[in-house]
Enzyme design. Structure first.
Site, PDB file in Angstrom:
ATOM      1  N   THR A 175      14.138   4.224   9.981  1.00  0.00           N
ATOM      2  CA  THR A 175      15.037   3.082  10.183  1.00  0.00           C
ATOM      3  C   THR A 175      14.427   1.819   9.592  1.00  0.00           C
ATOM      4  O   THR A 175      13.272   1.493   9.881  1.00  0.00           O
ATOM      5  CB  THR A 175      15.280   2.881  11.697  1.00  0.00           C
TER       6      THR A 175
ATOM      7  N   ASN B 248      -5.967  -9.710  -7.814  1.00  0.00           N
ATOM      8  CA  ASN B 248      -6.154 -10.348  -6.511  1.00  0.00           C
ATOM      9  C   ASN B 248      -7.505 -11.040  -6.363  1.00  0.00           C
ATOM     10  O   ASN B 248      -7.643 -11.975  -5.585  1.00  0.00           O
ATOM     11  CB  ASN B 248      -5.982  -9.311  -5.391  1.00  0.00           C
TER      12      ASN B 248
ATOM     13  N   CYS C 150      -9.892  -5.729   1.268  1.00  0.00           N
ATOM     14  CA  CYS C 150     -10.286  -4.346   1.503  1.00  0.00           C
ATOM     15  C   CYS C 150     -11.763  -4.108   1.227  1.00  0.00           C
ATOM     16  O   CYS C 150     -12.284  -3.070   1.570  1.00  0.00           O
ATOM     17  CB  CYS C 150      -9.428  -3.417   0.651  1.00  0.00           C
TER      18      CYS C 150
ATOM     19  N   THR D 234       0.853  -1.201   0.000  1.00  0.00           N
ATOM     20  CA  THR D 234       0.000   0.000   0.000  1.00  0.00           C
ATOM     21  C   THR D 234       0.885   1.244   0.000  1.00  0.00           C
ATOM     22  O   THR D 234       0.675   2.176  -0.786  1.00  0.00           O
ATOM     23  CB  THR D 234      -0.949  -0.007   1.226  1.00  0.00           C
TER      24      THR D 234
ATOM     25  N   GLN E 213       0.387  -9.969  -6.051  1.00  0.00           N
ATOM     26  CA  GLN E 213      -0.166 -11.336  -6.075  1.00  0.00           C
ATOM     27  C   GLN E 213       0.663 -12.273  -6.950  1.00  0.00           C
ATOM     28  O   GLN E 213       0.426 -13.486  -6.948  1.00  0.00           O
ATOM     29  CB  GLN E 213      -1.623 -11.315  -6.570  1.00  0.00           C
TER      30      GLN E 213
ATOM     31  N   HIS F 210       3.713 -10.603   2.648  1.00  0.00           N
ATOM     32  CA  HIS F 210       2.744 -11.463   3.340  1.00  0.00           C
ATOM     33  C   HIS F 210       1.837 -12.271   2.434  1.00  0.00           C
ATOM     34  O   HIS F 210       0.962 -12.988   2.908  1.00  0.00           O
ATOM     35  CB  HIS F 210       1.928 -10.648   4.348  1.00  0.00           C
TER      36      HIS F 210
HETATM   37  N1  PLP Z   1      -1.985  -4.764  -4.290  1.00  0.00           N
HETATM   38  C1  PLP Z   1      -2.627  -5.941  -4.400  1.00  0.00           C
HETATM   39  C2  PLP Z   1      -2.883  -6.509  -5.751  1.00  0.00           C
HETATM   40  C3  PLP Z   1      -3.050  -6.621  -3.253  1.00  0.00           C
HETATM   41  O1  PLP Z   1      -3.686  -7.782  -3.375  1.00  0.00           O
HETATM   42  C4  PLP Z   1      -2.772  -6.051  -1.979  1.00  0.00           C
HETATM   43  C5  PLP Z   1      -3.223  -6.726  -0.735  1.00  0.00           C
HETATM   44  O2  PLP Z   1      -4.326  -7.218  -0.643  1.00  0.00           O
HETATM   45  C6  PLP Z   1      -2.102  -4.822  -1.924  1.00  0.00           C
HETATM   46  C7  PLP Z   1      -1.717  -4.209  -3.098  1.00  0.00           C
HETATM   47  C8  PLP Z   1      -1.785  -4.167  -0.599  1.00  0.00           C
HETATM   48  O3  PLP Z   1      -0.680  -4.794  -0.005  1.00  0.00           O
HETATM   49  P1  PLP Z   1      -0.278  -4.566   1.537  1.00  0.00           P
HETATM   50  O4  PLP Z   1      -1.240  -5.375   2.324  1.00  0.00           O
HETATM   51  O5  PLP Z   1       1.125  -5.070   1.645  1.00  0.00           O
HETATM   52  O6  PLP Z   1      -0.346  -3.124   1.844  1.00  0.00           O
END
Ligand code: PLP
Length: 378
Positions: free
Chosen positions: A232, A147, A322, A70, A175, A196
């Site tokens: 940091t 995603n 989200c 993000t 993804q 993650h």
């Molecule tokens: N971009 C995509 C395609 C995602 O699937 C996600 C997470 O669901 C993100 C960005 C956001 O990643 P993060 O959770 O590391 O902020």
């Protein structure tokens, strides 16, 4: 409980936990400090950077560690907003993750143009080719894999067209990385990813920029990451990211993802046989081996499916994390032209490296049973 929500987040693998613990216990310094503790931390940081650079095929100093994708995606839009000024335009696919979409809206408003999507969930390359011949925006953004649907986007092709017109190309590869080989990603101008989604820890991601370039920082107040991101570095979590990536690289080198794709395909075939009114989104397209976006038969809405499956011992999702909790049709399915009456019945099953064939069979059985038990169906 069987976990089928890897696209939201994946369990942290043992090797990543061990790497985190090792750095936390033995490497206590700040990588920017001049003494030996600092040097040790700087070496651990450089090792992780080199591993990711080798994976993507870019220079280590093209990489900026962030708190996640993000942040990295916001950095791209922030940078281009500053660089392009008040008349600058960006084009982005209509199926981008909300953190790309919303930051583009925030910085560019109406100057952020959406690239159309085909009914199969793929960005319209013909549209890009025709429009680029006419006008060139300051940036084109097309994610590597979606995603919600798992549909792999033709990012290599779009990157090549953009190169022809000297338009910077950005791909959100969150993804994609750690699930399928990343060959060619390092040649894209801007790439983002997160730990993650493939067994690394939450709270770590990266931005890849072209040719070690500077970028207008989003966070100010320090010279870390080549003055491109102050603060940091969290060396332990970054080392854990690199350890997880190394494990996935080895699995991909043994083509372990191919067999997992066969299990997923078998599940889809059996699902459609058992519930012929169901359909698979983007079925004919190359997709990530772990993702199924299914429009379930009439009779129940997606949140109900998620709740019933949860009670039956399966963690699944309505789409992207989200938008979880919302009953609105997703912007991804809407962009594909899927009617909202269908889109509200879509459920996402996303498996991971730990998912086995029995897990898919158990999920199938649960779906068939839940459907049979629906009022008026039994
Ligand atoms: N971009 C995509 C395609 C995602 O699937 C996600 C997470 O669901 C993100 C960005 C956001 O990643 P993060 O959770 O590391 O902020």
């Amino acid at each position: 409980m069987i976990y089928f929500d890897y696209n939201a987040t994946a369990p942290v693998m043992r090797e990543a936990r061990e790497a985190w613990l090792n750095v936390t216990e033995h490497i206590g310094g700040n990588p920017s400090s001049m003494h030996q503790f600092g040097a040790k931390a700087a070496i651990a940081l450089a090792d992780a950077r080199e591993r990711l650079a080798a994976h993507l095929g870019c220079h280590p100093l093209d990489l900026i560690w962030t708190s996640g994708a993000t942040e990295a995606n916001n950095m791209v839009m922030h940078h281009f907003a500053r660089k392009l000024g008040p008349t600058g335009q960006v084009w982005l696919s209509a199926i981008e993750h909300p953190c790309v979409f919303d930051s583009a809206q925030h910085y560019f408003g109406k100057r952020a143009r959406l690239i159309p999507i085909t009914r199969e969930g793929v960005v319209d390359v013909d549209w890009i080719t025709a429009e680029l011949a006419d006008t060139q925006p300051g940036l084109v953004a097309v994610m590597a894999a979606n995603n919600e649907t798992g549909v792999i986007q033709p990012w290599r092709e779009v990157a090549a067209i953009c190169r022809q017109y000297r338009v910077p190309f950005f791909t959100d590869a969150v993804q994609f990385i750690g699930k399928v080989p990343a060959k060619g990603l390092g040649e894209c101008d801007y790439v983002t990813g997160a730990g993650h989604k493939f067994g690394g820890p939450r709270g770590v991601g990266f931005l890849k920029v072209p040719n070690r370039q500077s970028i207008t920082p989003l966070l100010l107040g320090g010279k870390q990451e080549g003055g491109r991101r102050a603060g940091t570095e969290n060396v332990a979590i970054i080392a854990a990211f690199a350890a997880a990536l190394e494990v996935r690289e080895k699995q991909m080198a043994r083509s372990e993802h191919v067999l997992r794709g066969v299990w997923r395909d078998n599940f889809e075939r059996e699902l459609l046989r058992a519930l012929p009114e169901a359909s698979i989104v983007g079925a004919k397209q190359p997709r990530l081996w772990n993702t199924v976006s299914a429009v379930m038969p009439d009779g129940d809405r997606k949140l109900q499916w998620v709740i019933r499956l949860d009670k039956a011992g399966f963690a699944v999702s309505t789409g992207s994390a989200c938008t979880t909790g919302k009953e609105e049709p997703s912007h991804v399915l809407s962009a594909m032209g899927i009617k909202s009456a269908q889109a509200v019945r879509s459920v996402r099953f996303s498996a991971g490296w730990e998912t086995n064939e029995n897990d898919w069979s158990a999920l199938l059985k649960a779906l068939v049973k839940i459907h049979a038990d629906l009022p008026g169906k039994g």
